[in-house]
Scaffold this motif. Structure first.
Motif, PDB file in Angstrom:
ATOM      1  N   LEU A  27      -4.130  -6.515  -0.912  1.00 46.67           N
ATOM      2  CA  LEU A  27      -4.668  -6.907   0.391  1.00 46.67           C
ATOM      3  C   LEU A  27      -4.964  -8.402   0.367  1.00 46.67           C
ATOM      4  N   TYR A  60      -6.301  -4.717  -5.648  1.00 42.17           N
ATOM      5  CA  TYR A  60      -7.471  -3.864  -5.860  1.00 42.17           C
ATOM      6  C   TYR A  60      -7.049  -2.619  -6.635  1.00 42.17           C
ATOM      7  N   PHE A 116     -14.974  -1.295  -4.774  1.00 43.17           N
ATOM      8  CA  PHE A 116     -13.830  -2.207  -4.852  1.00 43.17           C
ATOM      9  C   PHE A 116     -13.917  -3.178  -6.035  1.00 43.17           C
ATOM     10  N   CYS A 153       0.849  -1.197   0.000  1.00 45.26           N
ATOM     11  CA  CYS A 153       0.000   0.000   0.000  1.00 45.26           C
ATOM     12  C   CYS A 153       0.881   1.242   0.000  1.00 45.26           C
ATOM     13  N   THR A 186      -5.355  -2.766   4.933  1.00 47.41           N
ATOM     14  CA  THR A 186      -4.028  -3.357   4.742  1.00 47.41           C
ATOM     15  C   THR A 186      -3.177  -3.215   6.000  1.00 47.41           C
ATOM     16  N   GLU A 225     -12.574   4.613  -1.360  1.00 45.32           N
ATOM     17  CA  GLU A 225     -12.031   3.275  -1.609  1.00 45.32           C
ATOM     18  C   GLU A 225     -10.574   3.185  -1.165  1.00 45.32           C
ATOM     19  N   ILE A 283     -14.755  -4.299   3.860  1.00 53.39           N
ATOM     20  CA  ILE A 283     -14.463  -4.609   2.457  1.00 53.39           C
ATOM     21  C   ILE A 283     -15.062  -5.954   2.066  1.00 53.39           C
ATOM     22  N   LEU A 290      -9.182   0.676   1.821  1.00 56.49           N
ATOM     23  CA  LEU A 290      -8.192  -0.349   1.482  1.00 56.49           C
ATOM     24  C   LEU A 290      -6.876  -0.130   2.227  1.00 56.49           C
TER      25      LEU A 290
END
Length: 423
Positions: free
Chosen positions: A220, A225, A354, A101, A184, A176, A343, A180
């Protein structure tokens, strides 16, 4: 004193120093560049080093007593440094298998220094009349023994307000990325941000709402994603955050910091909700605190009104869909135990989230996807109503329909009237 000395030794080792440096010797690396103050935190000031693409977070440590000023404890700075370095590792593939990430601020290096304020910093502080008031610290009333921590971050964007983002799809992209990124960090570090207000979110300064820009992908649980087109989001400021580091909790005790939040956020604010959830035990890991802040941001990004921020090209086709979208997001967040859990739930209950594919990024196709989402939402609602329907009432309705059909057919037969089908 032993604990303080131990923390100093830890920070010096982590920074690669063998001793505490003089602050003026460190600032010689920026002697030919302009430094200006761009923001003020609760107990720190933020300076931008122009032409170097760097930002300095300058934290004075409470080694001295300053009148009417409460400075940061050394232990809290240690926690912030640890968290910033661990989150920086998430941006580099290979540090955490199956996870990656780039939505957290990158800590390039940090220094433990002491001494009087460099002239360039003092002048930058004087020139900023507004920002300096949020953290009152006289840079000219500092002795040679004052200890500072300098955190050097990559410059990653600028602050924004929700009103500055007129496009619904851009707001969805920001949301989003936020979900995410937090998920993560939850999975890898047992992370809680605990201070996720708007000032701690930055967006890419080069973003243009008229150009489709794809933010970085996020990995993730070995799943990659792709957030829908929008500016890259960066999460900053980990002074209140919590992670698990080498099996121990690295956190800040926030018991004495919550009174001031009532004036700004009201009694039922995110900080008070966290306090009730944690029972004032800030050491424990409770990812529901991330959900509290995600809900706070969702209510800001998707307000329950007529969505006046939508531009003219979006308003005709998207307004009804966005209302359904916003209500679903809040509904699913209420059932979620963490950002990662949200999620997983959203995959089944909010198909628009997502699910973006990199090869579908033009505005027209994204509008069509919202039309498809609207139809799916109405179909799901109809199925739910059918499931909740009483069987006896359904049978009565069916018999009534047959009776009406029989009466119409009988009348048509008596009067010799038959429906014709045009050829």
């Amino acid at each position: 004193e032993n604990e303080t000395e131990s923390i100093y030794n830890f920070l010096l080792k982590l920074s690669g120093q063998d001793k505490i440096l003089n602050i003026n010797s460190v600032f010689t690396q920026w002697k030919d560049t302009n430094i200006r103050m761009i923001a003020s935190g609760s107990r720190a000031h933020i300076f931008e080093v122009e032409k170097e693409n760097e930002v300095i977070k300058l934290i004075p440590i409470d080694e001295e007593v300053h009148r009417n000023v409460v400075l940061t404890h050394l232990k809290d700075v240690k926690n912030e440094v640890i968290i910033a370095k661990e989150l920086t590792k998430l941006a580099r593939s290979g540090n955490y298998s199956g996870f990656s990430c780039k939505n957290f601020s990158i800590l390039k290096r940090f220094y433990v220094v002491k001494g009087m304020t460099p002239e360039s910093l003092a002048n930058a502080w004087l020139e900023n009349e507004v920002e300096k008031m949020s953290f009152v610290f006289n840079y000219f009333a500092v002795s040679e023994s004052q200890i500072w921590i300098l955190l050097i971050f990559e410059k990653c964007g600028s602050r924004f307000s929700h009103n500055e983002i007129p496009c619904f799809h851009t707001r969805q992209s920001i949301f989003e990325q936020l979900c995410l990124a937090i998920a993560t960090a939850e999975k890898t570090l047992k992370f809680e941000h605990r201070d996720l207000h708007l000032s701690n979110l930055l967006i890419d300064e080069s973003w243009n709402c008229n150009v489709n820009q794809l933010p970085p992908s996020i990995k993730l649980n070995k799943i990659t994603y792709h957030p829908c087109p929008g500016p890259k989001l960066t999460i900053i400021d980990f002074g209140f955050s919590r992670i698990s580091f080498h099996g121990k909790a690295s956190y800040k005790n926030m018991r004495g910091l919550l009174k001031a939040t009532r004036k700004r956020y009201g009694r039922k604010n995110p900080y008070q909700l966290m306090r009730c959830l944690l029972n004032d035990n800030w050491q424990v890991y409770e990812p529901k605190t991330n959900v509290i802040w995600l809900m706070y941001q969702a209510l800001k990004l998707f307000p329950d009104d007529e969505f006046a921020y939508l531009n003219q090209c979006d308003r005709q086709d998207v307004t009804e869909s966005t209302k359904s979208f916003a209500s679903l997001v809040i509904k699913v967040l209420r059932k979620s135990a963490s950002a990662a859990h949200f999620i997983e739930l959203a995959k089944g209950e909010i198909p628009e989230l997502f699910s973006f594919k990199p090869n579908v990024h033009d505005h027209h196709k994204r509008k069509l996807s919202f039309k498809a989402f609207r139809k799916m939402y109405l179909l799901r609602s109809a199925v739910q109503e059918f499931r909740n329907c009483n069987f006896s009432n359904l049978l009565k309705f069916y018999l009534f329909f047959l009776l009406i059909s029989f009466i119409i057919a009988t009348i048509c037969t008596l009067f010799g009237v038959y429906p014709t089908v045009p050829l």
